[in-house]
Design an enzyme around this catalytic site. Structure first.
Site, PDB file in Angstrom:
ATOM      1  N   LYS A 196       0.857  -1.185   0.000  1.00 52.24           N
ATOM      2  CA  LYS A 196       0.000   0.000   0.000  1.00 52.24           C
ATOM      3  C   LYS A 196       0.894   1.236   0.000  1.00 52.24           C
ATOM      4  O   LYS A 196       1.658   1.461   0.927  1.00 52.24           O
ATOM      5  CB  LYS A 196      -0.929   0.010   1.214  1.00 52.24           C
ATOM      6  CG  LYS A 196      -1.865   1.216   1.242  1.00 52.24           C
ATOM      7  CD  LYS A 196      -2.802   1.152   2.427  1.00 52.24           C
ATOM      8  CE  LYS A 196      -3.732   2.356   2.448  1.00 52.24           C
ATOM      9  NZ  LYS A 196      -4.682   2.300   3.589  1.00 52.24           N
ATOM     10  N   LYS A 254      -2.120  -1.602  -3.734  1.00 55.37           N
ATOM     11  CA  LYS A 254      -2.989  -0.428  -3.714  1.00 55.37           C
ATOM     12  C   LYS A 254      -2.126   0.817  -3.805  1.00 55.37           C
ATOM     13  O   LYS A 254      -1.134   0.921  -3.074  1.00 55.37           O
ATOM     14  CB  LYS A 254      -3.804  -0.413  -2.408  1.00 55.37           C
ATOM     15  CG  LYS A 254      -4.794   0.724  -2.286  1.00 55.37           C
ATOM     16  CD  LYS A 254      -5.523   0.673  -0.954  1.00 55.37           C
ATOM     17  CE  LYS A 254      -6.522   1.813  -0.852  1.00 55.37           C
ATOM     18  NZ  LYS A 254      -7.215   1.829   0.454  1.00 55.37           N
TER      19      LYS A 254
END
Length: 329
Positions: A196, A254
């Site tokens: 992320k 992400k």
């Protein structure tokens, strides 16, 4: 001398193109993010995410039924916590009758076979908008992971199939896995936000949950001390491998479209399912450009969705899920 092999023969019309297409999108590819709020009769459009909504629990029931009829079988729950319930330690996150816990039960009551994943992080519950406990201007790693483990147990008790830690604290997967095992939740899975990045694409999401870091002196103004530097590639594989070693069942990259190289790197190296999150900023950009008439909405939606799967995603978390499924059906 003309070539004996002409690649264009396989592109002559849509029938042959669809017959030989390598990447096919189906409803089974999607994880649907859902935003939940307190109240009744609320279907509140998010201004920076056109045609996407926050739902109160009663209308969440209707939305879940609609998703299931479309063949969408997995949801990822997020909650917008009232300001008066926010603090520095996420106490409300552990409330057995909290909004997340009631949302899990609502989904399971209306559609028992729907796969329910839950966001595990402190930022929706934090008075400071951060994913961890803050002390002396620092995000406390180990103290935060203990709260995340308690939160995960609470979600499992409410009926969640998977917990999805999105915080990026070091060691939190092992702490959560051990806590779940100790409490007997051996079949509760973990989908880890493993790679992320500290991205500017998250803005509309933070509007949706009112979870942006607050601008207060001595409080970090961004999340760069725990989310990854977007200039790094090999670090993503290291983070992912560590999460797998600690017990993650699914790993995630992400954001999505700017990180397809990371997605492919990870898919090439790991032997568990890989998810990608097409985040709010990606959704908002396509919506805005389509409203201006600069891009064809459906064509760009399908092209980006296909890119995720072609790059290696087994699971696509996307705000476009309903629109894609309606289009392909």
């Amino acid at each position: 001398m003309y070539p004996l092999r002409r690649n264009r023969r396989l592109r002559t019309n849509e029938s042959i193109r669809s017959l030989v297409r390598e990447t096919i999108i189906t409803p089974n590819d999607f994880l649907v993010p859902l935003f939940v709020v307190e109240g009744k009769g609320i279907k509140d459009e998010i201004p920076s995410m056109p045609n996407y909504f926050r739902y109160s629990l009663d209308l969440l029931e209707d939305e879940v039924k609609t998703l299931w009829k479309l063949g969408l079988k997995s949801v990822l729950l997020f909650v917008k916590v009232p300001d008066n319930l926010k603090d520095n330690k996420g106490a409300e996150a552990l409330n057995p009758n909290g909004l997340m816990q009631r949302a899990i039960k609502t989904v399971k009551n209306v559609c028992p076979d729907m796969l329910v994943m839950t966001d595990v992080a402190l930022d929706p519950y934090s008075a400071y908008g951060h994913d961890g406990i803050i002390e002396n201007g620092q995000i406390l790693n180990d103290e935060t992971t203990e709260v995340l483990a308690e939160m995960s147990i609470s979600h499992a008790q409410a009926g969640a199939n998977f917990v999805a830690p999105s915080d990026m604290m070091d060691g939190r997967i092992l702490t959560i896995r051990e806590a779940l095992e100790d409490e007997g939740f051996i079949n509760t899975g973990i989908m880890s936000y493993s790679a992320k990045y500290a991205s500017a694409f998250y803005g509309p999401f933070r509007d949706a949950l009112d979870s942006a870091p607050v601008d207060i002196a001595a409080i970090p103004k961004d999340k760069k001390t725990y989310q990854m530097d977007y200039g790094n590639r090999f670090e993503a594989l290291k983070e992912t491998e560590m999460d797998i070693d600690e017990g993650a069942d699914i790993v995630m990259v992400k954001p999505g479209i700017s990180y397809l190289d990371i997605l492919r790197d990870i898919k090439n190296e790991v032997d568990i399912p890989v998810a990608v999150y097409q985040v709010s900023g990606e959704y908002a950009m396509i919506k805005a450009a389509a409203e201006k008439g600069w891009l064809n909405h459906d064509q760009i939606m399908m092209e980006t969705t296909t890119a995720f799967k072609r790059s290696g995603a087994d699971i696509i978390a996307s705000y476009f899920a309903k629109d894609v499924v309606k289009l392909i059906s």
